[in-house]
Write an enzyme that holds these catalytic residues in place. Structure first.
Site, PDB file in Angstrom:
ATOM      1  N   CYS A 139       0.825  -1.183  -0.240  1.00 31.87           N
ATOM      2  CA  CYS A 139       0.138  -0.031   0.183  1.00 31.87           C
ATOM      3  C   CYS A 139       0.959   1.217  -0.148  1.00 31.87           C
ATOM      4  O   CYS A 139       2.094   1.209   0.442  1.00 31.87           O
ATOM      5  CB  CYS A 139      -0.662   0.170   1.256  1.00 31.87           C
ATOM      6  SG  CYS A 139      -2.148   1.185   1.346  1.00 31.87           S
ATOM      7  N   ARG A 182       2.862   4.697   6.587  1.00 32.05           N
ATOM      8  CA  ARG A 182       3.533   3.684   7.699  1.00 32.05           C
ATOM      9  C   ARG A 182       3.995   2.353   7.479  1.00 32.05           C
ATOM     10  O   ARG A 182       4.441   1.628   8.129  1.00 32.05           O
ATOM     11  CB  ARG A 182       2.308   3.332   8.725  1.00 32.05           C
ATOM     12  CG  ARG A 182       1.679   4.837   9.444  1.00 32.05           C
ATOM     13  CD  ARG A 182       0.363   4.608   9.889  1.00 32.05           C
ATOM     14  NE  ARG A 182      -0.889   4.269   9.119  1.00 32.05           N
ATOM     15  CZ  ARG A 182      -1.975   3.902   9.364  1.00 32.05           C
ATOM     16  NH1 ARG A 182      -2.226   3.921  10.464  1.00 32.05           N
ATOM     17  NH2 ARG A 182      -2.783   3.502   8.366  1.00 32.05           N
ATOM     18  N   CYS A 188      -5.786  -0.115   7.128  1.00 31.26           N
ATOM     19  CA  CYS A 188      -5.450   0.259   5.840  1.00 31.26           C
ATOM     20  C   CYS A 188      -6.786   1.055   5.623  1.00 31.26           C
ATOM     21  O   CYS A 188      -7.875   0.778   5.762  1.00 31.26           O
ATOM     22  CB  CYS A 188      -5.506  -0.850   4.914  1.00 31.26           C
ATOM     23  SG  CYS A 188      -5.329  -0.261   3.053  1.00 31.26           S
ATOM     24  N   HIS A 214      -1.918  -4.375   5.012  1.00 35.10           N
ATOM     25  CA  HIS A 214      -1.503  -3.718   6.310  1.00 35.10           C
ATOM     26  C   HIS A 214      -2.606  -3.499   7.312  1.00 35.10           C
ATOM     27  O   HIS A 214      -3.949  -3.269   6.698  1.00 35.10           O
ATOM     28  CB  HIS A 214      -0.615  -2.802   6.322  1.00 35.10           C
ATOM     29  CG  HIS A 214      -1.076  -1.432   5.842  1.00 35.10           C
ATOM     30  ND1 HIS A 214      -1.870  -0.521   6.684  1.00 35.10           N
ATOM     31  CD2 HIS A 214      -1.503  -0.996   4.496  1.00 35.10           C
ATOM     32  CE1 HIS A 214      -2.241   0.273   5.628  1.00 35.10           C
ATOM     33  NE2 HIS A 214      -2.088   0.088   4.715  1.00 35.10           N
ATOM     34  N   ASP A 231       0.486   3.554   1.831  1.00 40.01           N
ATOM     35  CA  ASP A 231       0.480   4.185   3.228  1.00 40.01           C
ATOM     36  C   ASP A 231       1.638   4.513   3.771  1.00 40.01           C
ATOM     37  O   ASP A 231       2.595   3.909   3.653  1.00 40.01           O
ATOM     38  CB  ASP A 231      -0.355   2.866   4.097  1.00 40.01           C
ATOM     39  CG  ASP A 231      -0.624   3.586   5.420  1.00 40.01           C
ATOM     40  OD1 ASP A 231       0.390   3.984   6.588  1.00 40.01           O
ATOM     41  OD2 ASP A 231      -2.090   3.509   5.745  1.00 40.01           O
TER      42      ASP A 231
HETATM   43 ZN    ZN Z   1      -3.318   0.850   3.145  1.00 37.52          ZN
END
Ligand code: ZN
Length: 199
Positions: free
Chosen positions: A39, A43, A101, A98, A41
């Site tokens: 992703c 993090r 998400c 993850h 993302d």
């Molecule tokens: Zn995600």
């Protein structure tokens, strides 16, 4: 917010000198062993959680770690997959979902995405993920959707001719992972076993 320019200066000062030989080698060598699809993302940091050096992971990041199934026509994700498999010859492909998400949460909780048409359209690539999860619970629970989405994207991945060819030749392995942000753990799907034994 961290100053990116200061970050670059710190890299040059504290990190680069210790790896100067590696970077010199990488100037003319690009032989990653793994295609890592995660992703976007912030993090989720593939190189950090796998402790990989520069040059080791060929990374594709998309919202929700979605991999559109193969369709004829130009597609940036498909081109990157084909390059990694056919040109670079990676031996394994990891699709890594993850916890927490945002993309999966929006689908599980049926957020109103009418003001975000690009996101709404992109998330249609998770239709099968939602369908697989909804069979067990209505509405789907986020963690279950994250897992089923990884499985669905692995299935999409296998529709790409370059991947199908490599699977037939047994030259590539597909792996599904879920990274838990607060626990710092990675669970490998299908085998449903921790990639790293729990401490
Ligand atoms: Zn995600």
């Amino acid at each position: 917010m961290q100053d990116l320019t200061e970050g670059v200066a710190q890299f040059r000062r504290d990190v680069y000198p210790a790896k100067a030989d590696l970077f010199a080698r990488l100037a003319t060598t690009h032989r990653p062993a793994t295609l890592f699809i995660s992703c976007s993302d912030a993090r989720v940091v593939p190189e950090l959680i796998t402790q990989s050096d520069p040059g080791e992971l060929f990374v594709i990041r998309t919202a929700g770690n979605l991999v559109p199934a193969h369709t004829p026509g130009p597609d940036g994700v498909a081109a990157s997959i084909e390059y990694a498999v056919t040109v670079l010859g990676v031996g394994e492909i990891v699709v890594c979902g993850h916890s927490a998400c945002g993309a999966m949460t929006a689908l599980a909780e049926r957020h109103d995405l009418s003001g975000a048409p690009a996101i709404a359209g992109w998330l249609r690539h998770a239709d099968a993920s939602v369908a697989r999860t909804s069979a067990g619970a209505e509405p789907p629970e986020v963690d279950a959707l994250v897992r089923e989405n990884v499985r669905a994207q692995l299935a999409n991945l296998a529709t790409h001719p370059s991947v199908a060819r490599a699977l037939a030749a047994r030259s590539v392995t597909l792996r599904g992972w879920v990274y838990d942000i607060p626990a710092g753990t990675v669970t490998e799907l299908d085998a449903i076993r921790p990639a790293v034994p729990a401490a």
